[in-house]
Design a protein around this motif. Structure first.
Motif, PDB file in Angstrom:
ATOM      1  N   VAL A 166       0.862  -1.345  -0.036  1.00 56.59           N
ATOM      2  CA  VAL A 166      -0.046  -0.046   0.072  1.00 56.59           C
ATOM      3  C   VAL A 166       0.936   1.221  -0.023  1.00 56.59           C
ATOM      4  N   LEU A 167       1.990   1.221   0.699  1.00 58.66           N
ATOM      5  CA  LEU A 167       2.594   2.310   0.938  1.00 58.66           C
ATOM      6  C   LEU A 167       3.724   2.603  -0.316  1.00 58.66           C
ATOM      7  N   SER A 168       4.069   1.546  -1.074  1.00 58.65           N
ATOM      8  CA  SER A 168       4.747   1.606  -2.220  1.00 58.65           C
ATOM      9  C   SER A 168       3.781   2.152  -3.130  1.00 58.65           C
ATOM     10  N   ALA A 169       2.668   1.737  -3.459  1.00 60.31           N
ATOM     11  CA  ALA A 169       1.697   2.010  -4.549  1.00 60.31           C
ATOM     12  C   ALA A 169       1.393   3.676  -4.240  1.00 60.31           C
ATOM     13  N   GLY A 170       1.194   4.105  -3.047  1.00 60.66           N
ATOM     14  CA  GLY A 170       1.034   5.272  -2.709  1.00 60.66           C
ATOM     15  C   GLY A 170       2.018   6.468  -3.087  1.00 60.66           C
ATOM     16  N   VAL A 171       3.128   5.862  -2.828  1.00 63.80           N
ATOM     17  CA  VAL A 171       4.386   6.804  -2.944  1.00 63.80           C
ATOM     18  C   VAL A 171       4.457   6.923  -4.597  1.00 63.80           C
ATOM     19  N   VAL A 172       4.446   5.655  -5.163  1.00 66.58           N
ATOM     20  CA  VAL A 172       4.723   5.768  -6.669  1.00 66.58           C
ATOM     21  C   VAL A 172       3.788   6.368  -7.408  1.00 66.58           C
ATOM     22  N   THR A 173       2.472   6.233  -6.906  1.00 63.03           N
ATOM     23  CA  THR A 173       1.136   6.925  -7.589  1.00 63.03           C
ATOM     24  C   THR A 173       1.722   8.285  -7.880  1.00 63.03           C
ATOM     25  N   ALA A 174       1.956   8.900  -6.378  1.00 65.39           N
ATOM     26  CA  ALA A 174       2.086  10.327  -6.277  1.00 65.39           C
ATOM     27  C   ALA A 174       3.503  10.895  -7.195  1.00 65.39           C
ATOM     28  N   VAL A 175       4.716  10.056  -7.046  1.00 61.16           N
ATOM     29  CA  VAL A 175       5.840  10.417  -7.889  1.00 61.16           C
ATOM     30  C   VAL A 175       5.549  10.511  -9.371  1.00 61.16           C
ATOM     31  N   TRP A 176       4.809   9.450  -9.701  1.00 61.85           N
ATOM     32  CA  TRP A 176       4.645   9.323 -11.300  1.00 61.85           C
ATOM     33  C   TRP A 176       3.769  10.415 -11.714  1.00 61.85           C
ATOM     34  N   ARG A 177       3.167  11.496 -11.046  1.00 62.57           N
ATOM     35  CA  ARG A 177       2.411  12.649 -11.477  1.00 62.57           C
ATOM     36  C   ARG A 177       3.271  13.773 -11.919  1.00 62.57           C
ATOM     37  N   VAL A 178       4.302  13.701 -11.290  1.00 60.72           N
ATOM     38  CA  VAL A 178       5.543  14.721 -11.562  1.00 60.72           C
ATOM     39  C   VAL A 178       6.582  14.056 -12.067  1.00 60.72           C
ATOM     40  N   TYR A 179       7.060  12.965 -11.881  1.00 59.14           N
ATOM     41  CA  TYR A 179       8.334  12.374 -12.728  1.00 59.14           C
ATOM     42  C   TYR A 179       7.891  11.010 -13.010  1.00 59.14           C
ATOM     43  N   PRO A 180       7.061  10.682 -14.023  1.00 58.44           N
ATOM     44  CA  PRO A 180       7.048   9.524 -14.836  1.00 58.44           C
ATOM     45  C   PRO A 180       7.779   8.492 -14.976  1.00 58.44           C
ATOM     46  N   ILE A 181       7.631   7.263 -15.010  1.00 60.86           N
ATOM     47  CA  ILE A 181       8.649   6.331 -15.122  1.00 60.86           C
ATOM     48  C   ILE A 181       9.400   6.258 -16.484  1.00 60.86           C
ATOM     49  N   GLU A 182       8.761   6.952 -17.631  1.00 63.58           N
ATOM     50  CA  GLU A 182       9.147   7.052 -18.771  1.00 63.58           C
ATOM     51  C   GLU A 182      10.517   7.838 -18.765  1.00 63.58           C
ATOM     52  N   ARG A 183      10.566   8.708 -17.859  1.00 60.13           N
ATOM     53  CA  ARG A 183      11.609   9.734 -17.745  1.00 60.13           C
ATOM     54  C   ARG A 183      13.054   8.847 -17.145  1.00 60.13           C
ATOM     55  N   ILE A 184      12.848   8.067 -16.158  1.00 55.88           N
ATOM     56  CA  ILE A 184      13.860   7.183 -15.960  1.00 55.88           C
ATOM     57  C   ILE A 184      14.255   6.217 -17.326  1.00 55.88           C
ATOM     58  N   LEU A 185      13.369   5.677 -17.804  1.00 56.27           N
ATOM     59  CA  LEU A 185      13.599   4.674 -18.749  1.00 56.27           C
ATOM     60  C   LEU A 185      13.805   5.200 -20.337  1.00 56.27           C
ATOM     61  N   ASN A 186      14.004   6.558 -20.281  1.00 60.25           N
ATOM     62  CA  ASN A 186      14.161   7.778 -21.537  1.00 60.25           C
ATOM     63  C   ASN A 186      13.390   7.336 -22.588  1.00 60.25           C
ATOM     64  N   THR A 187      12.215   7.021 -22.564  1.00 59.62           N
ATOM     65  CA  THR A 187      11.262   6.444 -23.539  1.00 59.62           C
ATOM     66  C   THR A 187      10.158   7.735 -23.684  1.00 59.62           C
ATOM     67  N   GLU A 188      10.364   8.749 -23.130  1.00 54.90           N
ATOM     68  CA  GLU A 188       9.136   9.688 -23.428  1.00 54.90           C
ATOM     69  C   GLU A 188       8.928  10.155 -24.766  1.00 54.90           C
ATOM     70  N   SER A 189       9.994  10.177 -25.646  1.00 57.09           N
ATOM     71  CA  SER A 189      10.038  10.739 -26.927  1.00 57.09           C
ATOM     72  C   SER A 189       9.596   9.544 -27.830  1.00 57.09           C
ATOM     73  N   HIS A 190       9.551   8.309 -27.405  1.00 56.50           N
ATOM     74  CA  HIS A 190       8.846   7.192 -28.178  1.00 56.50           C
ATOM     75  C   HIS A 190       7.620   6.441 -27.531  1.00 56.50           C
ATOM     76  N   ALA A 191       7.085   7.126 -26.633  1.00 62.24           N
ATOM     77  CA  ALA A 191       6.068   6.708 -26.110  1.00 62.24           C
ATOM     78  C   ALA A 191       4.810   6.436 -27.028  1.00 62.24           C
ATOM     79  N   TRP A 192       4.637   7.111 -27.850  1.00 62.51           N
ATOM     80  CA  TRP A 192       3.638   6.905 -29.058  1.00 62.51           C
ATOM     81  C   TRP A 192       3.991   5.564 -29.801  1.00 62.51           C
ATOM     82  N   ALA A 193       5.070   5.462 -29.945  1.00 57.63           N
ATOM     83  CA  ALA A 193       5.496   3.977 -30.645  1.00 57.63           C
ATOM     84  C   ALA A 193       5.383   2.843 -29.800  1.00 57.63           C
TER      85      ALA A 193
END
Length: 202
Positions: A166-193
């Motif tokens: 529950v704690l992990s899900a809550g923390v990650v849900t909040a973090v993703w709103r400002v720093y999505p996982i795509e930024r870590i994976l460097n896939t933002e520019s390819h998200a559409w594909a």
């Protein structure tokens, strides 16, 4: 195959540090050699926030440091930690982080993000850890009774693992709103594909 990024490697190292720090938050139980520890929370967070590769790498860094003798497991280290009664749990952690990350990378953010992360974290971050952990605990301590092994290595820990999920899900849900996982994976520019070619958990 996507290249490893400097950003991802830095975050892996940072989460390894988080995992080491959380290892000191532990409670010993009088009836078991397995303590209640917050390291499993760190494993859930690493997989959820960093994805499969970088999350599992963070855990492998900690295990590697422990194998080299560094006191990264609540002040303990060395091969004795990695062959002790809790070794089954420890060696499941990289697999757990990888699987959590694999599913986290495919979760579409919407009003059900928390529920989806909770399910993934509890299924892989808690329930998947027990088979190997309980088996090795029984083997290394000479337990011949399955009920005793489950009492010493599983049943008392399920409520706490649910809270950690529950704690992990809550923390990650909040973090993703400002720093999505795509930024870590460097896939933002390819998200559409990737959205067209990969499975997404909606």
């Amino acid at each position: 195959m996507k290249k490893w990024t400097t950003r991802g490697l830095i975050f892996s190292a940072l989460f390894a540090g988080v995992m080491i720090a959380l290892s000191y938050l532990r409670i010993s139980l009088p009836f078991s050699t397995v303590p209640i520890t917050m390291q499993t929370l760190a494993v859930m967070l690493a997989g959820s926030m960093l994805g499969a590769r970088y999350g599992s790498l963070a855990v492998l860094i900690v295990i590697g440091l422990a194998a080299a003798g560094f006191p990264v497991m609540a002040g303990s280290g060395g091969l004795s930690v990695l062959v002790g009664p809790t070794a089954g749990y420890i060696f499941s952690w990289p697999v757990v982080a990888f699987l959590i990350g694999l599913f986290a990378q495919r979760i579409e953010q919407n009003k059900y993000t928390f529920v989806k992360l909770l399910a993934v974290n509890f299924l892989f971050g808690a329930l998947l850890v027990y088979p190997g952990g309980v088996w090795w605990l029984a083997h290394s301590t000479g337990m011949t009774s399955l009920s005793k092994a489950l009492t010493a290595g599983m049943w008392p820990f399920i409520p706490g693992d649910l809270i950690k999920a529950v704690l992990s899900a809550g923390v990650v849900t909040a973090v993703w709103r400002v720093y999505p996982i795509e930024r870590i994976l460097n896939t933002e520019s390819h998200a559409w594909a990737e959205g067209e070619n990969s499975t997404v958990i909606r």
